[in-house]
Design a protein around this motif. Structure first.
Motif, mmCIF file in Angstrom:
data_model
loop_
_atom_site.group_PDB
_atom_site.id
_atom_site.type_symbol
_atom_site.label_atom_id
_atom_site.label_comp_id
_atom_site.label_asym_id
_atom_site.label_seq_id
_atom_site.Cartn_x
_atom_site.Cartn_y
_atom_site.Cartn_z
ATOM 1 N N MET A 130 0.912 -1.085 0.267
ATOM 2 C CA MET A 130 -0.026 0.025 0.128
ATOM 3 C C MET A 130 0.998 1.200 0.008
ATOM 4 N N LEU A 131 1.986 1.177 0.589
ATOM 5 C CA LEU A 131 2.953 2.447 0.840
ATOM 6 C C LEU A 131 3.511 2.720 -0.514
ATOM 7 N N CYS A 132 3.935 1.830 -1.518
ATOM 8 C CA CYS A 132 4.400 1.717 -2.693
ATOM 9 C C CYS A 132 3.170 2.594 -3.656
ATOM 10 N N GLU A 133 2.019 2.145 -3.491
ATOM 11 C CA GLU A 133 0.785 2.691 -4.272
ATOM 12 C C GLU A 133 0.856 4.133 -3.937
ATOM 13 N N LEU A 134 0.595 4.369 -2.618
ATOM 14 C CA LEU A 134 0.437 5.762 -2.299
ATOM 15 C C LEU A 134 1.590 6.750 -2.847
ATOM 16 N N GLN A 135 2.851 6.066 -2.857
ATOM 17 C CA GLN A 135 4.035 7.041 -3.280
ATOM 18 C C GLN A 135 3.990 7.248 -4.775
ATOM 19 N N HIS A 136 3.290 6.193 -5.514
ATOM 20 C CA HIS A 136 3.006 6.118 -7.024
ATOM 21 C C HIS A 136 2.104 7.199 -7.179
ATOM 22 N N VAL B 259 1.434 9.870 -5.466
ATOM 23 C CA VAL B 259 1.812 10.959 -5.279
ATOM 24 C C VAL B 259 2.674 11.697 -6.327
ATOM 25 N N ASP B 260 3.548 10.841 -6.953
ATOM 26 C CA ASP B 260 4.300 10.947 -7.935
ATOM 27 C C ASP B 260 3.329 11.335 -9.250
ATOM 28 N N GLN B 261 2.388 10.794 -9.471
ATOM 29 C CA GLN B 261 1.547 10.759 -10.534
ATOM 30 C C GLN B 261 0.698 12.286 -10.531
ATOM 31 N N THR B 262 0.429 12.556 -9.009
ATOM 32 C CA THR B 262 -0.108 13.957 -9.163
ATOM 33 C C THR B 262 0.637 15.119 -9.128
ATOM 34 N N HIS B 263 2.130 15.076 -9.112
ATOM 35 C CA HIS B 263 2.959 15.987 -9.479
ATOM 36 C C HIS B 263 2.763 16.399 -10.697
ATOM 37 N N VAL B 264 2.877 15.539 -11.617
ATOM 38 C CA VAL B 264 2.581 15.672 -13.163
ATOM 39 C C VAL B 264 1.616 16.757 -13.515
ATOM 40 N N PRO B 265 0.521 16.558 -13.427
ATOM 41 C CA PRO B 265 -0.563 17.343 -13.896
ATOM 42 C C PRO B 265 -0.457 18.723 -13.150
ATOM 43 N N VAL B 266 0.043 18.777 -11.698
ATOM 44 C CA VAL B 266 0.049 20.052 -11.340
ATOM 45 C C VAL B 266 1.418 20.868 -11.662
ATOM 46 N N GLU C 226 -7.807 16.727 -2.201
ATOM 47 C CA GLU C 226 -7.243 17.469 -0.853
ATOM 48 C C GLU C 226 -8.075 16.497 0.563
ATOM 49 N N ARG C 227 -9.399 16.208 0.295
ATOM 50 C CA ARG C 227 -10.114 15.651 1.408
ATOM 51 C C ARG C 227 -9.541 14.201 1.608
#
Length: 333
Positions: free
Chosen positions: A1-7, A9-16, A40-41
């Motif tokens: 689960m931790l790896c999925e969460l980090q992935h 976060v990394d994916q969210t960086h791109v569109p922002v 955010e929620r």
């Protein structure tokens, strides 16, 4: 689960990072704001749940840089220690509140809503479902007002009085000079006392509003309140030039204002509230029933209570010294 969460976060960086806001249509901007709010929620929900576990395990200690978990969380999140302490308190409460935790995990509650609802549910656990539903349909101000009401009603008489006495002991009025040359006044104290100050300003605000309307001058309500405070001080001490300042109708040197208190009839007679009952200053928030009694007993008119279909008693304070009247003509839910 931790790896999925980090992935994630990394994916969210791109569109922002690549977001070209000027290229968005209004409809696209609205949809993206809604998506980011939900993101955010969910992030707040994950942080709240995992922060509680972090506190339990003590894994924040690390190399001893931080003296406590509040300092660690404040440094990590870029907030104050006080804000971190409040967030950890919410995390501890939510763990014991299944309905609130479920809504939080589903993204149905914002961080502010979760803080407010969990505190009220901690005071009265039977209100959990009601408050979670209210959070979905009500604005934050209405939700907070109801949560404050529930928390106040759930306090024992002794706790209620202790809380009031603590606030009174910690009262202050502070004047600050800002770097830009402006001044700022901060005031904190029992709600009935600050309400009396605001009530004393009301006649001046009303007069200033009428003057501004007649001259077609647009003035922000907070600026009007500032001007009203100046007029109030001048009405007591004399005008800025030492002469008597004009102002609203007064008793002695003090303007006539009004503080309205709504209190359930049974609570007023008993001396404290129980769940489902209220004792509050209209538009502001809860006060101890004992304070409502004092407001009424200080009045130059007799205090009265009635038992209508929705029982209440009201108390009015004409000036800053808390001269009050009580009237049965207002009802409460």
């Amino acid at each position: 689960m931790l790896c999925e969460l980090q992935h994630l976060v990394d994916q969210t960086h791109v569109p922002v990072r690549d977001l070209d806001v000027d290229a968005l249509t209004g409809a696209e901007a609205r949809s993206m704001v809604e998506a980011f709010v939900m993101l955010e929620r969910l992030a707040v929900a994950g942080r709240t749940l995992t922060a509680g576990r972090l506190a339990e395990t003590g894994a924040w200690v690390g190399d001893g840089t931080f003296r406590d978990i509040e300092s660690f969380m404040a440094s990590l999140s870029g907030t104050s220690v006080g804000a971190a302490r409040a967030a950890l308190g919410t995390a501890r409460r939510v763990k014991e509140q299944p309905a609130v935790e479920s809504a939080l995990r589903a993204g149905a509650l914002s961080g502010a809503q979760t803080d407010t609802v969990s505190a009220a549910v901690d005071a009265d656990p039977t209100t959990a479902d009601e408050l979670v539903d209210l959070a979905r349909t009500s604005g934050f101000r209405g939700l907070k007002h109801e949560c404050d009401r529930i928390t106040a009603a759930a306090r024992s008489r002794d706790t209620e009085h202790d809380n009031y006495d603590r606030i009174h002991r910690e009262r202050y009025l502070r004047h600050h000079t800002n770097a830009d040359g402006s001044g700022r006044i901060d005031i904190r104290g029992p709600l009935d006392r600050t309400a009396q100050i605001m009530a004393a300003l009301e006649p001046f605000e009303r007069e200033l509003f009428e003057t501004n309307r007649a001259s077609k001058t647009l003035v922000h309500p907070e600026a009007v309140a500032f001007d009203a405070l100046i007029q109030l001080t001048e009405s007591v001490s004399g005008g800025a030039d030492g002469s008597s300042a004009p102002g609203p109708r007064t008793r002695g040197s003090r303007p006539l204002g009004m503080v309205v208190v709504h209190v359930s009839h049974a609570a007023y007679q008993r001396g404290w509230t129980q769940p489902g009952e209220i004792c509050e200053i209209e538009g502001l928030g809860p006060i101890p029933v004992g304070v409502a009694h004092r407001l009424a007993s200080d009045s130059d008119a007799s205090a009265t209570t009635t038992t209508p279909r929705k029982p209440s008693a009201t108390s009015a304070a004409p000036d800053p010294t808390a001269t009050n009247t009580s009237s049965p003509n207002r009802s409460t839910p």
